[in-house]
Design a protein around this motif. Sequence first.
Motif, mmCIF file in Angstrom:
data_model
loop_
_atom_site.group_PDB
_atom_site.id
_atom_site.type_symbol
_atom_site.label_atom_id
_atom_site.label_comp_id
_atom_site.label_asym_id
_atom_site.label_seq_id
_atom_site.Cartn_x
_atom_site.Cartn_y
_atom_site.Cartn_z
ATOM 1 N N SER A 192 -11.484 -9.460 3.099
ATOM 2 C CA SER A 192 -12.220 -8.592 2.185
ATOM 3 C C SER A 192 -11.307 -7.937 1.153
ATOM 4 O O SER A 192 -11.790 -7.315 0.201
ATOM 5 C CB SER A 192 -12.966 -7.513 2.965
ATOM 6 O OG SER A 192 -12.054 -6.679 3.673
ATOM 7 N N GLN A 193 -9.987 -8.055 1.367
ATOM 8 C CA GLN A 193 -8.978 -7.478 0.479
ATOM 9 C C GLN A 193 -9.196 -5.970 0.316
ATOM 10 O O GLN A 193 -9.246 -5.438 -0.791
ATOM 11 C CB GLN A 193 -8.960 -8.192 -0.878
ATOM 12 C CG GLN A 193 -8.621 -9.673 -0.760
ATOM 13 C CD GLN A 193 -8.296 -10.328 -2.075
ATOM 14 O OE1 GLN A 193 -8.430 -9.731 -3.147
ATOM 15 N NE2 GLN A 193 -7.835 -11.563 -2.027
ATOM 16 N N THR A 194 -9.320 -5.313 1.461
ATOM 17 C CA THR A 194 -9.533 -3.872 1.472
ATOM 18 C C THR A 194 -8.538 -3.204 2.402
ATOM 19 O O THR A 194 -7.948 -3.831 3.286
ATOM 20 C CB THR A 194 -10.964 -3.527 1.945
ATOM 21 O OG1 THR A 194 -11.181 -4.100 3.247
ATOM 22 C CG2 THR A 194 -11.998 -4.052 0.968
ATOM 23 N N ALA A 195 -8.362 -1.888 2.201
ATOM 24 C CA ALA A 195 -7.555 -1.046 3.079
ATOM 25 C C ALA A 195 -8.445 0.070 3.604
ATOM 26 O O ALA A 195 -9.134 0.744 2.826
ATOM 27 C CB ALA A 195 -6.364 -0.467 2.317
ATOM 28 N N MET A 196 -8.445 0.266 4.923
ATOM 29 C CA MET A 196 -9.285 1.274 5.566
ATOM 30 C C MET A 196 -8.419 2.170 6.435
ATOM 31 O O MET A 196 -7.487 1.700 7.099
ATOM 32 C CB MET A 196 -10.369 0.621 6.421
ATOM 33 C CG MET A 196 -11.295 -0.328 5.674
ATOM 34 S SD MET A 196 -12.396 0.507 4.514
ATOM 35 C CE MET A 196 -13.437 1.429 5.659
ATOM 36 N N ARG A 198 -1.616 -6.635 -4.617
ATOM 37 C CA ARG A 198 -2.772 -7.171 -3.902
ATOM 38 C C ARG A 198 -2.597 -8.645 -3.522
ATOM 39 O O ARG A 198 -3.566 -9.404 -3.498
ATOM 40 C CB ARG A 198 -4.036 -6.991 -4.745
ATOM 41 C CG ARG A 198 -4.438 -5.525 -4.900
ATOM 42 C CD ARG A 198 -5.650 -5.365 -5.782
ATOM 43 N NE ARG A 198 -6.121 -3.988 -5.819
ATOM 44 C CZ ARG A 198 -7.092 -3.506 -5.047
ATOM 45 N NH1 ARG A 198 -7.709 -4.312 -4.197
ATOM 46 N NH2 ARG A 198 -7.460 -2.245 -5.147
ATOM 47 N N TRP A 242 0.865 -1.186 0.000
ATOM 48 C CA TRP A 242 0.000 0.000 0.000
ATOM 49 C C TRP A 242 0.891 1.222 0.000
ATOM 50 O O TRP A 242 1.770 1.358 0.852
ATOM 51 C CB TRP A 242 -0.905 -0.002 1.232
ATOM 52 C CG TRP A 242 -1.909 1.107 1.235
ATOM 53 C CD1 TRP A 242 -3.153 1.101 0.668
ATOM 54 C CD2 TRP A 242 -1.752 2.398 1.832
ATOM 55 N NE1 TRP A 242 -3.781 2.292 0.874
ATOM 56 C CE2 TRP A 242 -2.948 3.124 1.594
ATOM 57 C CE3 TRP A 242 -0.728 3.020 2.549
ATOM 58 C CZ2 TRP A 242 -3.133 4.418 2.045
ATOM 59 C CZ3 TRP A 242 -0.914 4.321 3.000
ATOM 60 C CH2 TRP A 242 -2.100 5.014 2.740
ATOM 61 N N ASP A 283 -7.436 -5.666 5.652
ATOM 62 C CA ASP A 283 -8.247 -6.850 5.917
ATOM 63 C C ASP A 283 -8.026 -7.838 4.781
ATOM 64 O O ASP A 283 -8.430 -7.593 3.638
ATOM 65 C CB ASP A 283 -9.726 -6.472 6.011
ATOM 66 C CG ASP A 283 -10.596 -7.632 6.482
ATOM 67 O OD1 ASP A 283 -10.312 -8.782 6.102
ATOM 68 O OD2 ASP A 283 -11.566 -7.386 7.218
ATOM 69 N N SER A 293 -8.494 1.675 -0.470
ATOM 70 C CA SER A 293 -7.961 0.546 -1.239
ATOM 71 C C SER A 293 -7.319 0.989 -2.548
ATOM 72 O O SER A 293 -6.556 0.218 -3.154
ATOM 73 C CB SER A 293 -9.074 -0.463 -1.532
ATOM 74 O OG SER A 293 -9.655 -0.940 -0.337
ATOM 75 N N ARG A 294 -7.635 2.191 -3.000
ATOM 76 C CA ARG A 294 -7.011 2.686 -4.233
ATOM 77 C C ARG A 294 -5.499 2.781 -4.097
ATOM 78 O O ARG A 294 -4.776 2.835 -5.099
ATOM 79 C CB ARG A 294 -7.577 4.056 -4.586
ATOM 80 C CG ARG A 294 -7.260 5.136 -3.567
ATOM 81 C CD ARG A 294 -7.936 6.457 -3.917
ATOM 82 N NE ARG A 294 -7.619 7.506 -2.937
ATOM 83 C CZ ARG A 294 -8.225 7.652 -1.781
ATOM 84 N NH1 ARG A 294 -9.205 6.814 -1.444
ATOM 85 N NH2 ARG A 294 -7.892 8.628 -0.946
ATOM 86 N N ASP A 307 -12.458 3.984 3.006
ATOM 87 C CA ASP A 307 -11.839 2.982 2.150
ATOM 88 C C ASP A 307 -10.733 3.636 1.333
ATOM 89 O O ASP A 307 -10.982 4.541 0.531
ATOM 90 C CB ASP A 307 -12.889 2.364 1.233
ATOM 91 C CG ASP A 307 -12.374 1.121 0.504
ATOM 92 O OD1 ASP A 307 -11.188 1.095 0.139
ATOM 93 O OD2 ASP A 307 -13.161 0.176 0.310
#
Length: 291
Positions: free
Chosen positions: A242-246, A259, A226, A239, A253-254, A251
Amino acid sequence: MMADAYLYDGDRTVRFHGGRSRPPDGRGVMIAKEGIEGWLSTPPIKTELVERAWGNGAHDVPADGISYSARTVTIHIDLVGTLRSELQALARQVNSMSGRMLRLRVADEGEDTYVECYLRSEYGSDWSRQLLSGTLTFVCPRPERLAWEAQTGQIVAPEATPGGLSYGDGGRGLAYPLDYGVQSADQSRLLLRNAGTTCAYPVLTANGDWPDGLLFMWGKGGGLEWRGRVSPGVPLVLDCRSQTAMMGGVDVSRGLVRRGFPQIEPGGDIMLRLLSAGGGWVDVLTCDTYI
């Protein structure tokens, strides 16, 4: 029936007593002789076969194409008391947890796991003063059961602590014991294990100051990166399920440029390595995961 079950809604808890844990006064919510259904079983399979137009059987299904529906758990209960008003109070205690997401935990001797769920209750027509039988149905959007005791660890930037962790100018080491998962002087890496029956997905929380983001490597060439600024007081949460970044509830995730989210195969382990420079640390949480 040896298992006990617990239903959690924030600070509130309802205990479902098994055969060996009945309360001294004999009153409370008991697990009936019909027990708990759908806990150890796998949920229904969502994968659909496509029959071959010619030849025998259906087309092959790859392993990553096999998926499961939500889990449904049914607990048969007996509300036990000495007065009808006590039974009504016990029913209200359970029903007050309807309409929200809950945690259902089942402690079954060597296995203590939980699910996230919502509740539907149904009670019989017997108007006894001492006993009211019922059925509680729990729908679990996530079909996996997670170990109640999570595995936690912490990793830091390799440049920040050459030779291991040290607090203070004297370099006297840690003031209290911490479990970093692997006995190694290099605290930029962490060994993660999964004793469950399906893939486990860690949650990585980066705290402190990371000017250029974070890069993790794991397994045989797996990479998660990231890019961006992580500032003190606003942690970055990665996470892996869910393969997300918060960050701060937003969010981000961009900012993910690689990944390769870590996952731990059932009965396996991975070595997670942090390669980024920074002035902070990463908390890692993972649970043995069962299907």
